[in-house]
Structure formats: structure tokens, C-alpha cells
Write an enzyme that holds these catalytic residues in place. Structure first.
Site, short mmCIF file in Angstrom:
data_model
loop_
_atom_site.label_atom_id
_atom_site.label_comp_id
_atom_site.label_asym_id
_atom_site.label_seq_id
_atom_site.Cartn_x
_atom_site.Cartn_y
_atom_site.Cartn_z
N ARG A 172 0.84 -1.20 0.00
CA ARG A 172 0.00 0.00 0.00
C ARG A 172 0.87 1.25 0.00
O ARG A 172 0.62 2.21 -0.72
CB ARG A 172 -0.91 0.02 1.23
CG ARG A 172 -2.00 -1.04 1.28
CD ARG A 172 -2.74 -0.92 2.59
NE ARG A 172 -3.67 -1.98 2.82
CZ ARG A 172 -4.97 -1.97 2.50
NH1 ARG A 172 -5.45 -0.91 1.87
NH2 ARG A 172 -5.76 -2.98 2.76
N ILE A 173 1.91 1.22 0.83
CA ILE A 173 2.79 2.38 0.93
C ILE A 173 3.59 2.54 -0.35
O ILE A 173 3.70 3.65 -0.90
CB ILE A 173 3.71 2.26 2.15
CG1 ILE A 173 2.88 2.26 3.44
CG2 ILE A 173 4.73 3.39 2.18
CD1 ILE A 173 3.65 1.83 4.67
N ASP A 192 8.97 -6.26 -7.21
CA ASP A 192 7.96 -6.95 -6.40
C ASP A 192 7.61 -8.25 -7.12
O ASP A 192 7.09 -8.21 -8.25
CB ASP A 192 6.70 -6.09 -6.23
CG ASP A 192 5.74 -6.68 -5.20
OD1 ASP A 192 5.41 -7.89 -5.32
OD2 ASP A 192 5.32 -5.96 -4.27
N ALA A 252 10.19 0.74 6.31
CA ALA A 252 9.45 -0.52 6.46
C ALA A 252 9.77 -1.17 7.81
O ALA A 252 9.13 -0.88 8.81
CB ALA A 252 9.77 -1.45 5.29
N ARG A 253 10.78 -2.03 7.83
CA ARG A 253 11.24 -2.66 9.06
C ARG A 253 12.77 -2.77 8.98
O ARG A 253 13.33 -3.04 7.92
CB ARG A 253 10.64 -4.06 9.25
CG ARG A 253 9.16 -4.06 9.58
CD ARG A 253 8.91 -3.52 10.99
NE ARG A 253 7.49 -3.56 11.36
CZ ARG A 253 6.62 -2.60 11.19
NH1 ARG A 253 7.02 -1.47 10.59
NH2 ARG A 253 5.37 -2.72 11.59
N ASP A 276 13.98 5.46 9.11
CA ASP A 276 12.95 5.66 10.13
C ASP A 276 12.80 4.41 10.99
O ASP A 276 12.14 4.45 12.01
CB ASP A 276 11.62 6.01 9.48
CG ASP A 276 10.57 6.47 10.49
OD1 ASP A 276 10.89 7.37 11.30
OD2 ASP A 276 9.45 5.92 10.49
N GLU A 281 15.09 -1.80 16.95
CA GLU A 281 14.23 -0.63 16.74
C GLU A 281 14.85 0.63 17.34
O GLU A 281 14.81 1.71 16.76
CB GLU A 281 12.84 -0.88 17.35
CG GLU A 281 11.87 0.27 17.25
CD GLU A 281 11.22 0.40 15.88
OE1 GLU A 281 10.49 1.39 15.68
OE2 GLU A 281 11.42 -0.48 15.02
N HIS A 300 11.03 6.24 14.09
CA HIS A 300 9.82 5.55 13.63
C HIS A 300 8.60 6.49 13.69
O HIS A 300 7.57 6.18 14.29
CB HIS A 300 9.57 4.30 14.47
CG HIS A 300 8.76 3.25 13.73
ND1 HIS A 300 8.71 1.93 14.11
CD2 HIS A 300 7.94 3.35 12.65
CE1 HIS A 300 7.92 1.26 13.29
NE2 HIS A 300 7.44 2.11 12.40
#
Length: 342
Positions: A172-173, A192, A252-253, A276, A281, A300
């Protein structure tokens, strides 16, 4: 215009402390009370060992309205919620709290992932455009020099005219970022494995293998989900393939990037990064990421915060209205899609 329903479902709010106060304005609380039987000021922070008044509300609840910090809905929690039929998640991913037990019991789930994607994409757009103009470099040099300088010569290779941007993941992002990039004279590559050439043509991008995308892109922006298959997908080899002076953006992660390999590239000054998210984390206090001049590190914050939370509340209340009036969710979550999504 929203309408009260004669058959209001019983609803319980379940989220981390302090979230509801930021998520809802008085307008939202009024609409929540109009559409459901609930105490809009009662928020369950723990459904595993709930206080008696929370346990009573959970036993009656037909709908759980969740956000960040919601308790995982295990079989034990669901046993204490015999009337539960739906979960409305006023945030992005539901993987933290929606369990297989929820799907096995036929509980309908919706999330505000589409809404939460918007600010992440906006952050990414800003990062891409700043990367092209070499804003981090220019700001650091300006701060150090504090004098007249031939900036046009130093920044001769900068600019956003027909620069190549690589998007990793048509989430979506990722799709929203592609949409936001359309007004600009940028060449967009997409990696993708679930997007075919026809879909890529509709998006207005060129499909490319990940290795080729890294080699050709001045900016690589990561928007893939956290899955076993995506762990360290941006590895040392792919980072080394990126052109000197290129920028990696990760909203993302952290686990999608081999951070040790990235740190080597950043410390050498060969690559730049806008991060971010990191792995872990919260970087340790002595992490070079805090001090490297070619790194923009943020805590984040790309996702919804402040006023943007209210947009997620609006979407979630729209879904509650649909449920209360007997209509299907506009943006349901399906268990099959979770295998390759955030």
C-alpha cells in the site's frame, strides 16, 4: 453524514495506555457512542488478566476496536469474549494481535492500513526529493563552512531531473509513493515478485529484478513486508551494487536491511541513508547512526502521529458504521494476504 442504528453492537476499546486519548477527539467519541453500545472512556489495556469491569465488558462485546498495543487475541482471550464477531483495528498491521484462533472462529477483521500508508508515503516522497538535491550533504557542509562557496560546482551531479528511483515492494505504501512520484520527472523502477508486467504498466513503472534495481537506482526506498523471505533482502552485495552517492530509504522494518553491512557503507561515506526504522528498533547509544553526517535517523515517526491519528479514527468509525448497518467492511483483512503483506 452518519446515522444511528437501532441495533447497536456492544463495543470495547482495546489498546495501549494513552493511545485512545490521542486517537479520538470529542467528535470521534460522540460518533463512537452513536454507532455502538460502549463507554467511550473505558479502554482495556490488558485482556489476558483483565480487571472485573473489563472482563464484563469483554464478555458482552460484539466488536473490539483496537489500535497499537492491543492484547494478542489468543484462544483464552477469545473464550472470554463469546459474543465477539468483529475486530476494527485503527492502525496498520494486525499481525501483532490477530491470531489464527480469530480466523478459525470466523471473526471479521478490518484495519486502517490504507490510511496509515498515507503519511509514510509523504515522508518517503520528501526523503526522495531531498536525497536528489543532496540536502543532507549541503546542510552539513554549509554548517561547517559558514562562508561563500561554489555550491553549483560541488553539487553539479545533484538534482531530480530524470533521476532513477527504485521502489522495493508494491505494498500500500509503495503504491502510494509511486502515485506521489508521478508529477515529477523521475524514472521509477519497481521490484515486487507479485507484480506482473501488465500491473507494472498500469502503475507507470518499470519492473526490474532487485539486483538490477539496486545497480541502477540513485535512491532505493524499501516498502516490503517483514517476512522470513525478506530478512536482510538489502544485503552487503546489493548495497555494494548501489552507485556511489546513492541513498537508501527505509520506512518498512529494520530487519529488511543488513545493518552491519549498511554501516560499513555509510561510515565510508559511499552511501547515504534515511532511516525511520532500524534493527534493533532503538539503536544503542553508541550507534554511529546518530552521528554520521550522511544519515538522517528518525524514531519511527513516518507513520500516523498527531493529527494523522484522527484520519485513522475516521476510517475505523466508517467501518464501524458499515458493520452496525449490516454491510461488509470496505477494507477487510483476509488471512491469505497476510502471508505476503505487513
Amino acid at each position: 453524514m452518519h446515522h444511528a442504528t437501532d441495533n447497536q453492537p456492544s463495543l470495547l476499546l482495546a489498546m495501549a495506555p494513552g493511545i485512545a486519548e490521542r486517537l479520538f477527539t470529542e467528535r470521534h467519541r460522540a460518533r463512537l457512542a452513536e454507532l455502538s453500545r460502549t463507554d467511550p472512556h473505558l479502554v482495556a489495556h490488558d485482556l489476558t488478566t483483565p480487571a472485573p469491569h473489563i472482563a464484563a465488558a469483554l464478555a458482552e462485546a460484539e466488536v473490539l476496536f483496537t489500535c497499537w498495543g492491543a492484547t494478542p487475541l489468543t484462544a483464552e482471550v477469545l473464550d472470554a469474549a463469546p459474543n465477539l464477531r468483529a475486530v476494527i483495528h485503527a492502525a496498520g498491521s494486525v499481525k501483532h494481535h490477530i491470531t489464527q484462533d480469530c480466523w478459525d472462529r470466523g471473526i471479521a477483521v478490518t484495519s486502517a492500513a490504507a490510511t496509515n500508508a498515507l503519511p509514510v508515503a509523504e515522508y518517503t516522497l520528501a526523503a526522495i526529493l531531498f536525497a536528489g538535491k543532496r540536502v543532507l550533504h549541503a546542510a552539513a557542509r554549509y554548517r561547517a563552512l559558514r562562508a561563500d562557496h561554489d555550491w553549483r560546482a560541488e553539487l553539479d551531479g545533484a538534482g531530480n531531473h530524470h533521476r532513477t528511483v527504485g521502489i522495493v515492494g508494491a505494498s500500500r505504501i509503495g503504491r502510494r509513493v509511486i502515485e506521489l512520484l508521478r508529477p515529477f520527472d523521475l524514472d521509477v523502477l519497481l521490484y515486487d515478485p507479485y507484480v506482473d508486467p501488465r500491473a507494472a504498466a498500469t502503475l507507470g513503472v518499470e519492473l526490474a529484478p532487485l539486483d538490477e534495481l539496486c545497480t541502477r537506482s540513485s535512491v532505493v526506498s524499501v516498502h516490503a513486508p517483514q517476512l522470513p523471505a525478506t530478512h536482510h533482502m538489502i544485503d552487503a552485495r546489493r548495497l555494494a551494487a548501489m552507485p556511489t552517492g546513492a541513498t537508501l530509504i527505509n520506512t518498512a522494518r529494520g530487519s529488511l536491511v543488513d545493518e552491519a553491512a549498511l554501516l560499513r557503507e555509510l561510515a565510508s561515506g559511499r552511501l547515504n541513508a534515511v532511516l525511520d526504522v532500524t534493527e534493533p528498533e532503538l539503536p544503542p547509544p553508541d550507534s554511529p547512526l546518530y552521528d554520521l553526517p550522511n544519515v538522517l535517523l528518525t524514531p519511527h515517526i513516518a507513520g500516523s502521529l498527531g493529527t494523522e491519528l484522527h484520519r485513522m479514527a475516521d476510517q475505523s468509525l466508517d467501518e464501524l458504521e458499515r458493520y452496525a448497518t449490516g454491510r461488509p467492511f470496505a477494507d477487510p483483512v483476509h488471512p491469505a494476504t497476510l502471508r505476503h503483506s505487513a
